[in-house]
Each structure stands twice: as C-alpha cells, then as structure tokens.
Design an enzyme around this catalytic site. Sequence first.
Site, short mmCIF file in Angstrom:
data_model
loop_
_atom_site.label_atom_id
_atom_site.label_comp_id
_atom_site.label_asym_id
_atom_site.label_seq_id
_atom_site.Cartn_x
_atom_site.Cartn_y
_atom_site.Cartn_z
N GLY A 55 -21.44 54.11 7.84
CA GLY A 55 -20.16 53.91 8.48
C GLY A 55 -19.10 54.94 8.24
N ASP A 110 -15.71 53.62 5.07
CA ASP A 110 -15.04 53.24 6.32
C ASP A 110 -14.11 52.06 6.11
OD1 ASP A 110 -17.13 51.46 5.84
OD2 ASP A 110 -17.99 51.59 7.85
N ASP A 113 -13.93 45.97 2.13
CA ASP A 113 -13.83 44.52 2.32
C ASP A 113 -13.53 43.80 1.01
OD1 ASP A 113 -14.30 43.86 5.10
OD2 ASP A 113 -16.29 44.70 4.82
N VAL A 161 -14.39 44.37 12.53
CA VAL A 161 -14.13 45.67 13.16
C VAL A 161 -15.42 46.41 13.45
CG1 VAL A 161 -11.81 45.93 12.20
CG2 VAL A 161 -13.76 46.73 10.89
N ASP A 167 -20.39 49.26 12.44
CA ASP A 167 -21.24 48.54 13.39
C ASP A 167 -20.78 47.11 13.58
OD1 ASP A 167 -22.08 47.71 10.82
OD2 ASP A 167 -24.12 47.34 11.51
#
Length: 184
Positions: A55, A110, A113, A161, A167
Amino acid sequence: MTDPLEIKQKLMSMRPQILLDRSAILSTVNGIASTFNSSSYIPNSFPLLLPILEGASPFAMDLARRLTFPFEMKSVKVSSYSEMKKGDLRVDLFPSAEQLNGRTVILIDDICDSGDTLKYCADLARNSGAHAVRSCALLVRKDCPEPSDFYGHVIEKGQWVFGYGMDFLDNLFRHGSSIEYVQV
C-alpha cells in the site's frame, strides 16, 4: 468473496466518496516532505527509507521525489494471515541487520490503523541496530493507539479507504489516483 466483479458491485452499492483527490494528496505529501527537509537531524543522516509494501508504494515514491537530501530506499513486506491470531504479523521482506546498523530509518506506511505494523517494524529495526527510527503514514485512524510520528490526515473509525495504493478487498482498487472511502 473473491470474484472481482462481485466485489466491484458490492463496492459500488456502498456509494464510495472521495476522501482526498490527487491535488489534496500531493499537497499532503508536500507538507510531510517539507517537515522532513527542514528537520534538524534527518537530512544529515543519509536515512534509509522503508516503505511498507504494497500500500505505501505510491506515497513513498511521491514523497521520495520531494526530499532534498540523499537517502537510500529499500522495501519492507509484512503480512498477516487469516490463520494467524489477530495482531500477529509475519515478515516477508526486511533489510538485514548489516543494512540497518547505525542508520536513521524512516518507515513509510499508507495508513496507520492501530499502529501495530509500524511498531512491529520499528522494533525490528531497533533490534537490528538502527540508530533512530521514525515513522510516517499518509493517513492515521482517529483514536489510533500508536499513531505514526508524522502523518497527513486523520480518518474516522468507520471509513474504509482505498485507492492510491490501498486496496478495498482482495488487493483490488489500489490503482486509483485519489483516495476514496465507504462508510462501514
């Protein structure tokens, strides 16, 4: 659900919204690069940039083009698999201790979380002899327990997202030049 057409239909039924268009992404990347470029220690340390695959690749390349100091770049690949316990990670690709020893390392992801992936990679780098480890992410989830050192935008908990390297499901929709989201 592994049929790409079925996944695309599901995604479209969820009515994706634009979170960041290409211009907003590049503005964010410029801000992060400016922070690194004006740092008192990073430009003088010949840092090792470590984007986390898959990502972070677009973000890392856009960021690298804007840095005004010499650096080296390698890649990191960390995976979690369905048969593993939640939070367990497996290293598929990581620089050797020889490549990390005494270096300033910048981990690039990226999205942050939970912070688990960046923390795991930072610990690996430190245990392999890295002198200093910093992390950056384009996006950080609101209330992330361990956010990256540097980040561009905060996103809400219920936003899934995708695009610009991220992805949706099963490695699909990474190719978008903007970042979209669906509310889940």
